[in-house]
Design an enzyme around this catalytic site. Structure first.
Site, PDB file in Angstrom:
ATOM      1  N   HIS A   1       3.771  -2.027   3.090  1.00 25.57           N
ATOM      2  CA  HIS A   1       3.735  -0.683   2.523  1.00 25.57           C
ATOM      3  C   HIS A   1       5.042  -0.353   1.793  1.00 25.57           C
ATOM      4  O   HIS A   1       6.129  -0.731   2.249  1.00 25.57           O
ATOM      5  CB  HIS A   1       3.504   0.361   3.617  1.00 25.57           C
ATOM      6  CG  HIS A   1       2.177   0.227   4.295  1.00 25.57           C
ATOM      7  ND1 HIS A   1       1.924  -0.745   5.242  1.00 25.57           N
ATOM      8  CD2 HIS A   1       1.018   0.929   4.160  1.00 25.57           C
ATOM      9  CE1 HIS A   1       0.665  -0.637   5.662  1.00 25.57           C
ATOM     10  NE2 HIS A   1       0.095   0.371   5.018  1.00 25.57           N
TER      11      HIS A   1
ATOM     12  N   ASP B   1       0.785  -1.229   0.000  1.00 23.08           N
ATOM     13  CA  ASP B   1       0.000   0.000   0.000  1.00 23.08           C
ATOM     14  C   ASP B   1       0.822   1.288   0.000  1.00 23.08           C
ATOM     15  O   ASP B   1       1.986   1.304   0.398  1.00 23.08           O
ATOM     16  CB  ASP B   1      -0.895   0.039   1.245  1.00 23.08           C
ATOM     17  CG  ASP B   1      -2.042  -0.947   1.196  1.00 23.08           C
ATOM     18  OD1 ASP B   1      -2.037  -1.827   0.307  1.00 23.08           O
ATOM     19  OD2 ASP B   1      -2.941  -0.854   2.053  1.00 23.08           O
TER      20      ASP B   1
END
Length: 266
Positions: free
Chosen positions: A235, A90
């Site tokens: 991430h 992400d």
């Protein structure tokens, strides 16, 4: 799986010398050919629209998808292999960390789903394109990563989703079919707008909370707990992702050695 192309040297140049921090807050369908004579030449089919019509999208869900088994219950397709896991990444694209993650995934022949933030694609278009060129999947992670998305009125939710969808499609040529809400927080408006745009809301069931930078060992330990059918969260944007990268260097080959196979959400 066919081998993906290596990321070009130009991308590495983009990453060189860039700061590991970015400016965002941490964590922040074709005409039918007529058979009547005389034959007609039709224009090439249009590229898919970033926003699907309501009839084309899935029915709104009442909760996000958390596992591969749940995903296949809502999205038709062949069953995932019994040893499958999905890696989702992400908050990118990031000009320094995304290329590093892509190189690691290429080394181990791992496909991933990159959940892109629209305003991070803006200005980092080459990096976003490199994700798709390397064979990975892209998902919609809103335009600006608003933590309060679940409390926003429907028109603002629609703007967040549509603006990101348009930018990702315009930049990469790929129209996301997966939506990831910031923090995984959803609402009836979020579910309805995701369905209208032809996207399935997907969360995760294995979260190392790497965005908090708890240390490489903590991230590694949490990810090594992954089991077949899990959707993993990591991430590549939102701040310094050196710990995440270091952990994935250990975790990916370790999970592969246990017989787990990485897949994308299709």
């Amino acid at each position: 799986m066919s081998r993906r192309r290596l990321i070009g040297a130009g991308l590495a140049t983009v990453a060189t010398g860039l700061l590991a921090q970015d400016a965002t807050a941490p964590h922040p369908a074709e005409s039918n050919l007529s058979t009547s004579p005389p034959p007609m030449l039709l224009p090439p089919p249009a590229r898919p629209s970033p926003s699907a019509s309501p009839s084309a999208g899935p029915a709104p869900l009442s909760r996000p998808v958390y596992t591969l088994k749940e995903f296949r219950q809502f999205v038709p397709g062949p069953d995932f292999a019994p040893n499958a896991v999905a890696l989702t990444i992400d908050d990118g694209p990031h000009p320094a960390w995304t290329p590093e993650v892509l190189r690691l995934l290429e080394r181990h022949q791992v496909p991933a789903t990159f959940c892109l933030i629209g305003n991070q694609v803006l200005g980092h278009e080459a990096v976003a394109r490199s994700v798709v060129e390397a064979g990975h999947q892209v998902a919609n992670h809103t335009w600006s990563h608003p933590a309060q998305l679940a409390t926003m009125p429907p028109e603002q939710v629609r703007q967040e989703l549509d603006r990101a969808q348009e930018k990702i499609h315009e930049t990469t040529g790929q129209t996301p079919t997966i939506f990831r809400a910031p923090g995984g927080a959803c609402s009836p408006a979020v579910f309805a707008e995701a369905a209208r745009a032809g996207m399935t809301p997907v969360n995760w069931d294995r979260d190392p909370r790497d965005w908090t930078r708890p240390g490489t060992s903590a991230i590694t330990e949490r990810l090594l707990g992954a089991r077949a059918g899990d959707i993993l969260l990591c991430h590549d944007g939102g701040g310094d992702r050196s710990q995440t990268l270091a952990a994935l260097r250990t975790v990916i080959p370790a999970l592969q050695s246990r017989g787990l196979r990485f897949v994308v959400l299709r």
